[in-house]
Design an enzyme around this catalytic site. Structure first.
Site, PDB file in Angstrom:
ATOM      1  N   HIS A 156       0.749  -1.208  -0.209  1.00 27.17           N
ATOM      2  CA  HIS A 156      -0.024  -0.101  -0.006  1.00 27.17           C
ATOM      3  C   HIS A 156       0.734   1.248   0.071  1.00 27.17           C
ATOM      4  CE1 HIS A 156      -3.899  -2.040   1.364  1.00 27.17           C
ATOM      5  NE2 HIS A 156      -3.462  -2.689   0.250  1.00 27.17           N
TER       6      HIS A 156
ATOM      7  N   GLU B 181       0.931   3.906   1.703  1.00 27.33           N
ATOM      8  CA  GLU B 181       1.351   4.504   2.897  1.00 27.33           C
ATOM      9  C   GLU B 181       2.464   3.891   3.450  1.00 27.33           C
ATOM     10  OE1 GLU B 181      -3.480   4.536   3.292  1.00 27.33           O
ATOM     11  OE2 GLU B 181      -1.575   3.352   2.209  1.00 27.33           O
TER      12      GLU B 181
ATOM     13  N   CYS C 265      -6.400   1.823   5.006  1.00 27.55           N
ATOM     14  CA  CYS C 265      -7.078   0.520   5.634  1.00 27.55           C
ATOM     15  C   CYS C 265      -6.552   0.184   7.038  1.00 27.55           C
ATOM     16  CB  CYS C 265      -6.485  -0.743   4.688  1.00 27.55           C
ATOM     17  SG  CYS C 265      -4.848  -0.922   4.727  1.00 27.55           S
TER      18      CYS C 265
ATOM     19  N   CYS D 193      -2.493  -0.486   7.506  1.00 30.63           N
ATOM     20  CA  CYS D 193      -1.753   0.960   7.269  1.00 30.63           C
ATOM     21  C   CYS D 193      -1.953   2.016   8.308  1.00 30.63           C
ATOM     22  CB  CYS D 193      -2.202   1.449   5.894  1.00 30.63           C
ATOM     23  SG  CYS D 193      -1.530   0.561   4.348  1.00 30.63           S
TER      24      CYS D 193
END
Length: 188
Positions: free
Chosen positions: A70, A72, A98, A101
């Site tokens: 992801h 992040e 999410c 993260c």
């Protein structure tokens, strides 16, 4: 052209990074900022050297693409790789983070999360952020604010509408097009 705010500036950068995403399901970008300076950025994509979703398709397990890291996490890992501290930094991300993260951002000492779009906002992630005292702010992002050719495009559309008017297009037809141009370019 009106000057954009710092929030809009950093949010625009996260959206620009999202254009590098290699996941076909959702393009996400993230920028980590401290003292109004970008210290890292990331987008969701495969690990370096591996196959990309845009080439091989998403590798979906339990309705999640496991091929990608992801945005992040990529930004946090960039800080870790280069020894850049993230304590008391902020993150600007195109979509609400999410749960994994969110936990990583909290653990890394991120104190503010600014996001442009809600995306499957996890209630437990929201609880964790509140408990950790992380300031979370929704910053709507209008892509039209970063269109460097907007004036030229509006002029072209107006020229085309004028040509239609000269050719005898009805006022009703022209009014519909003019309204759409105003909406497209956020003109009042």
């Amino acid at each position: 052209m009106e000057r954009i705010t710092w929030d809009q500036f950093f949010m625009a950068q996260s959206h620009l990074l999202a254009l590098r995403s290699t996941c076909t399901r959702l393009a996400v970008g993230a920028i980590i900022v401290r003292d109004n300076r970008v210290i890292a950025g990331g987008y969701n994509g495969s690990i370096s050297g591996d196959e990309h979703c845009i080439d091989e398709g998403c590798y979906v397990v339990d309705n999640h693409c496991v091929r990608t890291i992801h945005a992040e996490m990529n930004a946090l890992l960039q800080c870790a790789k280069y020894g850049t501290p993230t304590t008391n930094a902020a993150v600007y991300v195109t979509h609400f983070p999410c749960l994994p993260c969110t936990k990583s951002l909290i653990q890394a000492g991120i104190r503010q999360i600014y996001y442009a779009k809600d995306y499957k906002n996890n209630p437990y992630a929201e609880q964790l952020l509140a408990r950790a005292g992380v300031d979370v702010k929704h910053v709507p992002f209008d892509e039209r604010k970063v269109d460097f050719l907007q004036d030229e495009k509006v002029a072209l559309y107006m020229d085309l509408l004028q040509a239609l008017r000269a050719e005898g297009a009805s006022a009703e037809t022209l009014s519909s097009y003019e309204q759409r141009v105003k909406e497209l370019f956020a003109q009042q």
